[in-house]
Design a protein around this motif. Structure first.
Motif, PDB file in Angstrom:
ATOM      1  N   ILE A  32       0.442  -1.004  -0.354  1.00 43.98           N
ATOM      2  CA  ILE A  32      -0.260   0.441   0.272  1.00 43.98           C
ATOM      3  C   ILE A  32       1.135   1.067  -0.250  1.00 43.98           C
ATOM      4  N   MET A  33       1.047   2.542  -0.457  1.00 40.06           N
ATOM      5  CA  MET A  33       1.668   3.389  -1.035  1.00 40.06           C
ATOM      6  C   MET A  33       0.526   4.638  -0.672  1.00 40.06           C
ATOM      7  N   MET A  34      -0.769   4.878  -0.810  1.00 38.60           N
ATOM      8  CA  MET A  34      -1.344   5.647   0.119  1.00 38.60           C
ATOM      9  C   MET A  34      -3.139   5.537   0.456  1.00 38.60           C
ATOM     10  N   MET A  64       1.140  10.796  12.333  1.00 37.85           N
ATOM     11  CA  MET A  64       1.780   9.559  12.718  1.00 37.85           C
ATOM     12  C   MET A  64       2.808   9.411  11.737  1.00 37.85           C
ATOM     13  N   GLY A  65       4.270   8.899  12.344  1.00 39.06           N
ATOM     14  CA  GLY A  65       5.217   8.939  11.598  1.00 39.06           C
ATOM     15  C   GLY A  65       5.809   7.502  11.939  1.00 39.06           C
ATOM     16  N   ILE A  91       2.884   6.215   2.651  1.00 42.85           N
ATOM     17  CA  ILE A  91       4.081   5.172   2.991  1.00 42.85           C
ATOM     18  C   ILE A  91       4.940   5.181   1.761  1.00 42.85           C
ATOM     19  N   LYS A  92       6.000   5.293   2.670  1.00 37.30           N
ATOM     20  CA  LYS A  92       7.449   5.127   1.668  1.00 37.30           C
ATOM     21  C   LYS A  92       8.740   4.835   1.828  1.00 37.30           C
ATOM     22  N   VAL A  93       8.031   3.010   2.433  1.00 36.46           N
ATOM     23  CA  VAL A  93       8.724   2.154   2.347  1.00 36.46           C
ATOM     24  C   VAL A  93       8.297   0.746   1.649  1.00 36.46           C
ATOM     25  N   MET A 150       6.717   7.210   7.072  1.00 32.18           N
ATOM     26  CA  MET A 150       5.351   6.597   6.988  1.00 32.18           C
ATOM     27  C   MET A 150       4.418   8.598   7.453  1.00 32.18           C
ATOM     28  N   ASP A 151       3.684   8.882   6.608  1.00 30.52           N
ATOM     29  CA  ASP A 151       3.219  10.313   7.567  1.00 30.52           C
ATOM     30  C   ASP A 151       1.369   9.380   7.157  1.00 30.52           C
TER      31      ASP A 151
END
Length: 711
Positions: A188-190, A471-472, A516-518, A498-499
């Motif tokens: 999931i990316m976004m 959240m991060g 999500i960046k990972v 993540m943001d």
């Protein structure tokens, strides 16, 4: 036939199909596709520069989404009658595409890339935004541009307890969850959307449900790319690195940077210390050497020193840049009523993030008018978000509204929208404006909190207070370590994985936005993040309700008052009058603003004024117009005119009735002069009948006078 088109068909539930077609339109672009569902068609194109610009060290991606009015046979509004700059909803769709694509380009790829998605045919019941991400990714899939996708985006909604993929416009009336979810085959990316107080578990199930559909759409793009021979991408070289310099930067600065990060200093103190450390390292080189080395020093210092120092500090010691624990919320202070002349106002400050928010209450004339390709109407509640450069200490001019401001404002609007009364519950148009005065960590969630405070301060009967948190996530795939961070700082967002923003009431979530960046983020970690976010939201909610627990009992002094009347629809014309004459005269005489709308065979009349006497007078005038005269009732009327056979008396506003000369007295009069009645005179009369043929009203004054006794 002068083209060779290739198609892929994706099956949806209910016999619906999505068709991806390439090779027919826009063939000079690096990649182009037409995505079809029903009569809806999106043309997506992508073009990339052959080389990167000199000294460019980032991904220069531009995504545009445009809806053509001709797509559904409509003319654009305005004087020019042509499409102009993108409206808010087009910008929001472009952002959804951008956020899903941007992180999947190679980190060392810096050529300019332009993605354009146009709605060229529109089925009025199909929502095209759910297809835009698929179209953009498919255009990349049939190109030779390096890209780590494919991705796809779908809308998932819950209708009567059941999840539905890409529901129609008509189905949206019954949803309690509406999410756009983007992802790859594996991740999931976004996520972005709104809900009506659903639980964390329901939201997570919706994301999982959406991902299954995303996987099918991604697989179709992989097949299409292979069929066209586009699975092998172009070669490029956009970076020149110096491994010896990289290791020197790490060796000379990492420990010092770690110590600064561990110092729990403020944002600007920390930035100044990092800048000084970088400058100290660079000072060993001459000006001539720095022409080549300085860009690389900055890159290595950021990516290999600052980023790793912060991440290792959190993962190894559980310590954050400002000294907090991973689940700790920064200090919060709130104030309401700060602006005495505003209809409602509040300050919400969390750490180094601050919002000054106002509420303005207006009439239906103030409602936002929507005239988009597929959506027309009005919006009773609007929220505007402003992010001036001084909020982050930047010395630059504010140049118009940014896409970021539109996106952050929309998220806060979605969070508050379910709790703001509209329609028959509230006659006011509602405008919330959040001005961000300081920023280091989510200002959109500060806007949600400040908006709640300001709405309750105004006296508007908000259903429930709403709070929000960002959240991060910091994770290490090599060791399996991860840390979920509550109330993230700006640096933790920028350098983290993540943001994740969540807003809601005590009873459930109302809005969310996740980037999500990972790779490989598990649903187990997402579930833990949601649970930790809920605890944080409740802590912030306690701070909000300590300041003001519920809406004020009455509106603030400067709020104009509105009285709403419901009248039969057949009386709307009488209240307006020919050419608006009646309503304009009432407004002028009473100093009020009056609006009338029709729905469900009823007329809704809103009378708006800061003067109570004027409000009461206008109410009485309209009540008289819509009143139905009853036979046998006694009225105090004014003589409007005198004719040879009687007098016309206004017994209710706009309602004249005939008082015949024979009904004035028990005595017989030959002429009206003998009666002594004058125009403008007020007299009491009784309604004695209605002419069945003409519906004209008949009055009697004689019926109210005792009959003289015979001598």
């Amino acid at each position: 036939m002068m083209y060779n088109a290739t198609q892929k068909v994706i099956s949806l539930s209910g016999g619906r199909e999505i068709v991806i077609e390439t090779g027919k339109l826009a063939k000079q672009a690096d990649g182009s596709v037409v995505v079809k569902q029903g009569d809806t068609m999106l043309l997506a194109t992508v073009v990339a520069a052959k080389e990167a610009k000199p000294d460019c060290d980032f991904m220069p991606l531009q995504v545009d989404y445009k809806e053509k009015y001709a797509a559904c046979g409509r003319y654009p509004g305005g004087f020019l009658k042509r499409e102009a700059r993108p409206n808010d909803s087009e910008i929001l769709v472009a952002r959804l595409i951008d956020r899903a694509l941007r992180l999947l380009f190679p980190a060392d790829y810096h050529a300019e890339v332009y993605v354009t998605v146009n709605l060229i045919s529109a089925d009025k019941d199909i929502q095209p935004d759910a297809l835009a991400g698929l179209a953009a990714s498919a255009a990349l899939a049939v190109s030779d541009i390096p890209f780590g996708g494919p991705i796809s985006e779908v809308r998932v909604a819950r209708i009567d307890g059941q999840f539905v993929i890409n529901p129609t416009f008509s189905q949206m009336e019954h949803v309690d969850l509406d999410l756009i979810v983007a992802g790859t085959l594996d991740n999931i990316m976004m996520v972005e959307g709104e809900m009506k107080e659903v639980s964390e578990e329901v939201m997570l199930e919706a994301i999982k449900f959406a991902h299954e559909e995303i996987k099918k759409q991604c697989a179709a793009q992989v097949e299409l790319s292979k069929e066209l021979g586009k699975d092998v991408k172009r070669t490029y070289c956009h970076e020149t690195n110096d491994e010896e310099l990289r290791q020197l930067v790490i060796r000379e600065t990492y420990d010092k940077a770690y110590a600064i990060a561990r110092g729990a200093s403020s944002k600007h103190e920390r930035m100044d210390a990092f800048d000084a450390l970088e400058a100290e390292f660079a000072s060993r080189y001459t000006e001539e050497e720095l022409v080549e080395k300085l860009p690389l020093i900055k890159k290595y210092f950021h990516d290999d020193v600052l980023k790793k120092a912060m991440r290792n500090m959190i993962l190894d010691e559980g310590i954050r840049l400002d000294g907090r624990k991973t689940d700790e919320i920064r200090p919060i202070w709130c104030e309401v009523g700060y602006l005495p002349a505003a209809h409602g106002s509040a300050i919400f400050t969390r750490g180094e993030t601050q919002s000054l928010t106002t509420v303005t209450l207006g009439t239906k004339l103030d409602e936002k008018q929507i005239d988009e390709v597929l959506v027309q109407g009005s919006e009773q509640f609007v929220l505007h978000y402003n992010f001036p450069p001084f909020s982050t200490g930047e010395a630059k001019a504010a140049r118009g509204l940014s896409r970021r401001e539109i996106g952050h404002g929309n998220l806060a609007w979605r969070a508050l929208k379910p709790m703001v009364p509209v329609g028959e519950e509230n006659p006011y148009a509602v405008r919330v404006v959040s001005d961000i005065l300081e920023s280091n960590g989510s200002s959109s969630m500060a806007t949600v909190c400040a908006g709640t405070l300001a709405l309750m301060d105004s006296g508007l009967k908000m259903k429930k207070p709403v709070s929000g948190i960002a959240m991060g996530l910091i994770s290490d795939s090599a060791t399996g370590k991860y840390a979920i961070l509550s109330d993230i700082l700006g640096d933790e967002d920028h350098l983290g994985d993540m943001d994740f923003k969540v807003a809601g009431t005590r009873d459930g979530i109302t809005a969310t936005q996740m980037d999500i960046k990972v790779d490989g983020l598990s649903y187990e970690v997402l579930a833990k993040a949601l649970e930790q976010a809920k605890r944080g939201r409740m802590h912030i909610m306690d701070k909000i309700t300590e300041t003001i627990a519920e809406p004020r009992a009455d509106f603030r002094p400067f709020v104009p008052r509105i009285v709403q009347m419901v009248i039969p629809s057949e009386f709307i014309g009488a209240v307006i009058g020919p050419g608006g004459k009646v309503i304009q005269e009432i407004q002028k005489a009473t100093g009020t603003t009056i609006t009338i709308t029709e729905a469900d065979n009823k007329g809704y009349v809103d009378i708006f004024s800061q003067d109570k006497d004027g409000l009461d007078a206008a109410y009485a005038r309209i009540k008289g117009i819509v009143a139905i005269p009853e036979v046998g009732e006694i009225y105090k009327g004014k003589i409007k005119s005198i004719v040879s056979f009687g007098a016309f008396v206004e017994i209710l506003p706009g309602k004249d009735a005939l008082l015949h000369i024979s009904e004035i007295d028990h005595r017989r009069f030959e002429t009206m002069e003998q009666t002594g009645l004058k125009e403008g005179q007020e007299i009491e009369v009784k309604l004695i009948g209605v002419d069945p043929k003409t519906n004209k009203l008949k009055l009697s004054r004689k019926a109210l006078i005792p009959k003289p006794q015979k001598a």
